[in-house]
Design an enzyme around this catalytic site. Sequence first.
Site, PDB file in Angstrom:
ATOM      1  N   VAL A  18      43.693  46.496  30.622  1.00 29.07           N
ATOM      2  CA  VAL A  18      44.946  47.096  30.152  1.00 29.07           C
ATOM      3  C   VAL A  18      46.035  46.015  29.971  1.00 29.07           C
ATOM      4  O   VAL A  18      46.793  46.030  29.000  1.00 29.07           O
ATOM      5  CB  VAL A  18      45.430  48.206  31.118  1.00 29.07           C
ATOM      6  CG1 VAL A  18      46.695  48.861  30.603  1.00 29.07           C
ATOM      7  CG2 VAL A  18      44.340  49.257  31.307  1.00 29.07           C
ATOM      8  N   GLU A 124      53.051  56.793  31.540  1.00 23.88           N
ATOM      9  CA  GLU A 124      52.319  57.558  30.526  1.00 23.88           C
ATOM     10  C   GLU A 124      50.859  57.109  30.430  1.00 23.88           C
ATOM     11  O   GLU A 124      49.943  57.924  30.239  1.00 23.88           O
ATOM     12  CB  GLU A 124      52.998  57.379  29.157  1.00 23.88           C
ATOM     13  CG  GLU A 124      52.404  58.170  28.020  1.00 23.88           C
ATOM     14  CD  GLU A 124      52.510  59.686  28.232  1.00 23.88           C
ATOM     15  OE1 GLU A 124      53.613  60.212  28.133  1.00 23.88           O
ATOM     16  OE2 GLU A 124      51.460  60.328  28.486  1.00 23.88           O
ATOM     17  N   ILE A 131      47.072  59.179  24.626  1.00 19.41           N
ATOM     18  CA  ILE A 131      47.672  60.476  24.248  1.00 19.41           C
ATOM     19  C   ILE A 131      49.004  60.676  24.984  1.00 19.41           C
ATOM     20  O   ILE A 131      49.056  60.533  26.200  1.00 19.41           O
ATOM     21  CB  ILE A 131      46.735  61.663  24.602  1.00 19.41           C
ATOM     22  CG1 ILE A 131      45.314  61.407  24.091  1.00 19.41           C
ATOM     23  CG2 ILE A 131      47.275  62.952  24.026  1.00 19.41           C
ATOM     24  CD1 ILE A 131      44.320  62.502  24.480  1.00 19.41           C
ATOM     25  N   GLY A 182      34.650  48.534  28.502  1.00 25.91           N
ATOM     26  CA  GLY A 182      35.974  48.469  29.148  1.00 25.91           C
ATOM     27  C   GLY A 182      36.592  49.828  29.411  1.00 25.91           C
ATOM     28  O   GLY A 182      37.802  49.941  29.580  1.00 25.91           O
ATOM     29  N   LYS A 200      44.602  62.217  37.539  1.00 23.00           N
ATOM     30  CA  LYS A 200      45.384  62.535  36.337  1.00 23.00           C
ATOM     31  C   LYS A 200      45.877  63.985  36.383  1.00 23.00           C
ATOM     32  O   LYS A 200      47.000  64.291  35.984  1.00 23.00           O
ATOM     33  CB  LYS A 200      44.521  62.282  35.089  1.00 23.00           C
ATOM     34  CG  LYS A 200      44.216  60.789  34.898  1.00 23.00           C
ATOM     35  CD  LYS A 200      43.079  60.562  33.931  1.00 23.00           C
ATOM     36  CE  LYS A 200      42.829  59.072  33.726  1.00 23.00           C
ATOM     37  NZ  LYS A 200      41.581  58.790  33.022  1.00 23.00           N
TER      38      LYS A 200
HETATM   39  N1  HSE Z   1      38.380  54.797  33.599  1.00 18.07           N
HETATM   40  C1  HSE Z   1      39.338  55.586  32.900  1.00 18.07           C
HETATM   41  C2  HSE Z   1      38.606  56.521  31.969  1.00 18.07           C
HETATM   42  C3  HSE Z   1      40.265  54.685  32.150  1.00 18.07           C
HETATM   43  O1  HSE Z   1      37.417  56.304  31.718  1.00 18.07           O
HETATM   44  O2  HSE Z   1      39.200  57.482  31.487  1.00 18.07           O
HETATM   45  C4  HSE Z   1      41.449  55.370  31.532  1.00 18.07           C
HETATM   46  O3  HSE Z   1      42.237  56.008  32.503  1.00 18.07           O
END
Ligand code: HSE
Length: 420
Positions: A18, A124, A131, A182, A200
């Site tokens: 990131v 975010e 998104i 990644g 999340k």
């Molecule tokens: N490892 C997380 C995923 C990365 O695969 O969604 C993004 O938050």
Amino acid sequence: MKIQKFRKRIGLIGFGCVGQGLYDVVEANRHLGWEIGCICVKDKEKTRSLPASAFTYDVQEVLQDPSLDIIAELISDTKEALGILRQALQQGKTVVSANKKVIAENLPELIQLQQRHGGVLLYEASVCGSIPVLRTLEAYYGSEPLVEVRGILNGSSNYILSKLHAEHIDFQAALAQAQELGFAEADPSLDVEGTDALHKLCIMAAHAYGLLVHPDDVLHLGIQYISSEAVELAAALGCRIKLVGSLKATPTGQIELRVLPTLIPETDALYDVEAEFNGLEIEARFAGKQFLKGRGAGSHPTGSAVWADVTATIRGYRYTYPKLCTSQATATSGNEQITVLLQGQSDRLAELQDLVQPANQYKIIGQSQVILSLTPQQLKQHESFLKQQGIFVAAIPESVALDIVPEKYRSEEAVPVGSL
Ligand code: HSE
């Protein structure tokens, strides 16, 4: 000494997937007046895309540099990340983060630190990659009651599930691809065990419903025990298995939340969310349903979300948590009966049925799969058992017609109890 500034400067902590993504986006947008002023990393030996002179190894050089306008915390070590966020916010600084685990587990404290010291924290990029989920929930739907928010919140597990359905490849091979690309966390068990989606979901709960809930208190089951039989059965029912996080307001004012693998029929908007994409359906009381879909993982999509936060801070954007002030909501896994597919060793499944005494036991499908009716609350109660015994669980929505379970999945000793 007053420092003459020409450009807005970002202090970047972490230069992994990131961090590199944010760097590339900032470089591509230099005309907008921003630059990466300083980059802090931990590992001196790691080969990187920039010369060693571009880095510092002392995080205090970033945290105490008055010439930086904003700090971007993009590391995976959660303990260190929390320390960085605390220190930055105690100094009243503006900081952006993509660290969903840290934010989900410490949101009440992080909100309090902002209120007490006047700093700003935006995150975010921590939810659904590229998104704009939090902005939508917070800024747009901040004053409208939401009926339900549900979606695919983890790119890696969705990538694996897509591969299992489309190419019938081995789980470990699909996970290795997600890591290679990644998408996966440094510890990929967070992805496949549903923990990343859970983090999340808890963050979304604060913005969508004003609910502060600790991840430990929320039912979450992952895809780590999925078998090709479960994938085949789902396909025979016209469905794809997806890992779904959901938040729903109940008539009694509670918020039902959980992360569960779910059989998704073709008519559902989530059916076509494939690979590393995430998808979110928001149902607002007056606006009705909306659907957001986009890349949920990956260097540039996530870097783009961090960049959106960075530039928004300069326009004075901050979260106001509008529903926190008015909400009395409490959390529940859910008390209504749902239909679930359970797959695992037959003696373990029998033990579970003894424990939960399901209201309806629809079908025993071969030795290793069973379809039952029980409540999410019961699943929460037996969450540790399910995980320890390697049992895969998938919710089956009411719209999926179980009477079309093909003959080959029905065992000789199938005992339908209750009605379909
Ligand atoms: N490892 C997380 C995923 C990365 O695969 O969604 C993004 O938050």
